[in-house]
Design a protein around this motif. Structure first.
Motif, PDB file in Angstrom:
ATOM      1  N   SER A  90       0.827  -1.200   0.000  1.00 35.36           N
ATOM      2  CA  SER A  90       0.000   0.000   0.000  1.00 35.36           C
ATOM      3  C   SER A  90       0.866   1.255   0.000  1.00 35.36           C
ATOM      4  O   SER A  90       0.579   2.227  -0.704  1.00 35.36           O
ATOM      5  CB  SER A  90      -0.920  -0.014   1.218  1.00 35.36           C
ATOM      6  N   MET A  91       1.941   1.229   0.783  1.00 35.95           N
ATOM      7  CA  MET A  91       2.855   2.365   0.833  1.00 35.95           C
ATOM      8  C   MET A  91       3.522   2.577  -0.530  1.00 35.95           C
ATOM      9  O   MET A  91       3.648   3.703  -0.993  1.00 35.95           O
ATOM     10  CB  MET A  91       3.917   2.150   1.912  1.00 35.95           C
ATOM     11  N   GLN A  92       3.923   1.494  -1.189  1.00 36.95           N
ATOM     12  CA  GLN A  92       4.561   1.602  -2.504  1.00 36.95           C
ATOM     13  C   GLN A  92       3.595   2.220  -3.513  1.00 36.95           C
ATOM     14  O   GLN A  92       3.981   3.083  -4.299  1.00 36.95           O
ATOM     15  CB  GLN A  92       5.019   0.223  -2.991  1.00 36.95           C
ATOM     16  N   GLN A  93       2.330   1.793  -3.493  1.00 34.06           N
ATOM     17  CA  GLN A  93       1.338   2.370  -4.409  1.00 34.06           C
ATOM     18  C   GLN A  93       1.157   3.858  -4.145  1.00 34.06           C
ATOM     19  O   GLN A  93       1.085   4.656  -5.078  1.00 34.06           O
ATOM     20  CB  GLN A  93       0.009   1.654  -4.256  1.00 34.06           C
ATOM     21  N   ALA A  94       1.076   4.233  -2.877  1.00 31.10           N
ATOM     22  CA  ALA A  94       0.909   5.646  -2.530  1.00 31.10           C
ATOM     23  C   ALA A  94       2.121   6.467  -2.963  1.00 31.10           C
ATOM     24  O   ALA A  94       1.980   7.581  -3.474  1.00 31.10           O
ATOM     25  CB  ALA A  94       0.675   5.791  -1.029  1.00 31.10           C
TER      26      ALA A  94
END
Length: 134
Positions: A90-94
């Motif tokens: 999720s952090m990578q997508q953000a």
């Protein structure tokens, strides 16, 4: 040419797991981490630590009132807010969608890898199966 490091405040979660490693790869340093459990965070807008360039809200570990107070504090200070769940994916997508990472050297390397993978996948389909590499 060295890119200056982004200083981040993380709000939410007791433990961060592998997130600090991912942020380090994107040239983001965690200056402060606040769990958000303190009832004082729900009642009044806190002052953000000086030198903060980015506020990261881990939404699955925060109440709405805490998120609201930190969003407002960041908005008043003119600081960008990144909201995501507490997972590396999720952090990578953000991070892929945020403006800080457009000039990130890691992003350019990842995009190059993706384009190579797409080209090799097309080549395998044209051959009618998987190609073994030795």
């Amino acid at each position: 040419m060295a890119q200056s490091q982004v200083s981040a405040l993380i709000v939410g979660a007791d433990r961060l797991g592998n997130i600090p490693d991912l942020l380090r790869d994107h040239n983001i340093a965690i200056r402060h981490h606040i769990s958000g459990r303190d009832p004082a965070h729900q009642k009044k807008a806190p002052s953000l630590p000086s030198g903060t360039d980015l506020v990261i809200l881990l939404t699955d570990f925060l109440g709405h009132n805490v998120m609201k107070t930190f969003r407002l504090a960041a908005q008043r200070a003119g600081i960008r807010v990144l909201a995501c769940r507490r997972s590396v994916c999720s952090m990578q997508q953000a991070l892929d969608q945020c403006g800080y990472c457009k000039a990130c050297p890691l992003r350019e390397a990842n995009e190059a890898k993706r384009s190579i993978t797409r080209v090799s996948a097309k080549g395998r389909r044209a051959q009618g199966g998987l190609a073994l590499q030795g």
